[in-house]
Design a protein around this motif. Structure first.
Motif, PDB file in Angstrom:
ATOM      1  N   HIS A   9       0.907  -1.079  -0.183  1.00 22.08           N
ATOM      2  CA  HIS A   9       0.041  -0.097  -0.116  1.00 22.08           C
ATOM      3  C   HIS A   9       0.981   1.260   0.272  1.00 22.08           C
ATOM      4  CE1 HIS A   9      -3.357  -2.800   0.730  1.00 22.08           C
ATOM      5  NE2 HIS A   9      -2.806  -3.181   1.663  1.00 22.08           N
ATOM      6  N   HIS A  11       1.541   5.357  -0.468  1.00 23.36           N
ATOM      7  CA  HIS A  11       1.068   6.691  -0.823  1.00 23.36           C
ATOM      8  C   HIS A  11       1.314   7.367  -2.235  1.00 23.36           C
ATOM      9  CE1 HIS A  11       0.635  11.153   0.106  1.00 23.36           C
ATOM     10  NE2 HIS A  11      -0.055  10.577   1.028  1.00 23.36           N
ATOM     11  N   GLU A  12       0.197   8.095  -2.557  1.00 23.83           N
ATOM     12  CA  GLU A  12       0.373   8.492  -3.853  1.00 23.83           C
ATOM     13  C   GLU A  12       1.323   9.414  -4.192  1.00 23.83           C
ATOM     14  OE1 GLU A  12      -2.977  12.092  -2.788  1.00 23.83           O
ATOM     15  OE2 GLU A  12      -3.612  10.433  -3.950  1.00 23.83           O
ATOM     16  N   SER A  13       2.103   9.985  -3.284  1.00 20.69           N
ATOM     17  CA  SER A  13       3.308  10.806  -3.444  1.00 20.69           C
ATOM     18  C   SER A  13       4.346  10.187  -3.727  1.00 20.69           C
ATOM     19  CB  SER A  13       3.570  11.706  -2.056  1.00 20.69           C
ATOM     20  OG  SER A  13       3.898  11.073  -0.980  1.00 20.69           O
ATOM     21  N   GLN A  49      -7.288   2.570   1.218  1.00 21.57           N
ATOM     22  CA  GLN A  49      -7.380   3.830   1.964  1.00 21.57           C
ATOM     23  C   GLN A  49      -7.061   4.752   0.814  1.00 21.57           C
ATOM     24  OE1 GLN A  49      -4.263   3.775   4.825  1.00 21.57           O
ATOM     25  NE2 GLN A  49      -4.742   5.715   5.478  1.00 21.57           N
ATOM     26  N   GLY A  51      -5.952   8.028  -0.836  1.00 25.18           N
ATOM     27  CA  GLY A  51      -4.517   8.531  -1.020  1.00 25.18           C
ATOM     28  C   GLY A  51      -3.458   7.668  -1.018  1.00 25.18           C
ATOM     29  N   TYR A  52      -3.999   6.269  -1.287  1.00 28.73           N
ATOM     30  CA  TYR A  52      -2.941   5.244  -1.272  1.00 28.73           C
ATOM     31  C   TYR A  52      -3.519   4.372  -2.539  1.00 28.73           C
ATOM     32  CZ  TYR A  52      -0.478   6.018   3.042  1.00 28.73           C
ATOM     33  OH  TYR A  52       0.094   6.512   4.135  1.00 28.73           O
ATOM     34  N   TYR A  86      10.959   5.526   2.546  1.00 30.31           N
ATOM     35  CA  TYR A  86       9.577   6.021   2.580  1.00 30.31           C
ATOM     36  C   TYR A  86       8.840   6.150   3.799  1.00 30.31           C
ATOM     37  CZ  TYR A  86      10.072   5.515  -2.578  1.00 30.31           C
ATOM     38  OH  TYR A  86      10.643   5.581  -3.855  1.00 30.31           O
ATOM     39  N   LYS A  89       4.882   5.544   4.385  1.00 28.95           N
ATOM     40  CA  LYS A  89       4.247   6.010   3.226  1.00 28.95           C
ATOM     41  C   LYS A  89       4.004   4.646   2.282  1.00 28.95           C
ATOM     42  CE  LYS A  89       5.297  10.732   2.780  1.00 28.95           C
ATOM     43  NZ  LYS A  89       5.832  11.861   1.725  1.00 28.95           N
TER      44      LYS A  89
END
Length: 102
Positions: A9, A11-13, A49, A51-52, A86, A89
């Motif tokens: 999983h 994080h989009e960043s 979730q 943003g992920y 990360y 994240k």
């Protein structure tokens, strides 16, 4: 054959950087191990979730011992590097499966 799947999983960043890591680091290390083959990289089509993004990273191993040795050894060190890079994240878990005849 043993299928072992690690679901990440992410994080989009950091998605783009994560995908580069899987393709450029994780898979090349894995397929250099005798008894490990057939890497598959897939994006899950469900949102776990907000943003992920979630990804399945699968490999085949000729025995469960080879899968566990890789996962708990070199792959563990690679995932530790990922966590250092990360932090929270990127989260992950691994599942082992036995491939059955149809």
């Amino acid at each position: 054959m043993i299928i072992f799947n690690t679901t990440f999983h992410v994080h989009e960043s950091v998605v783009d950087s994560f995908k580069e890591w899987v393709r450029g680091v994780y898979f090349p290390h894995a397929v250099n191990i005798d008894g490990i083959s057939n890497p598959i990289f897939a994006r899950l089509l469900i949102e776990v979730q907000e943003g992920y993004a979630s990804f399945a990273v699968q490999l085949m191993a000729s025995t469960v011992d080879i899968a566990v040795e890789w996962h708990d050894g070199e792959a563990s060190a690679l995932r530790d590097e990922l966590v250092k890079k990360y932090g929270d994240k990127v989260l992950f878990f691994t599942t082992y499966m036995e491939s059955l005849p149809i």
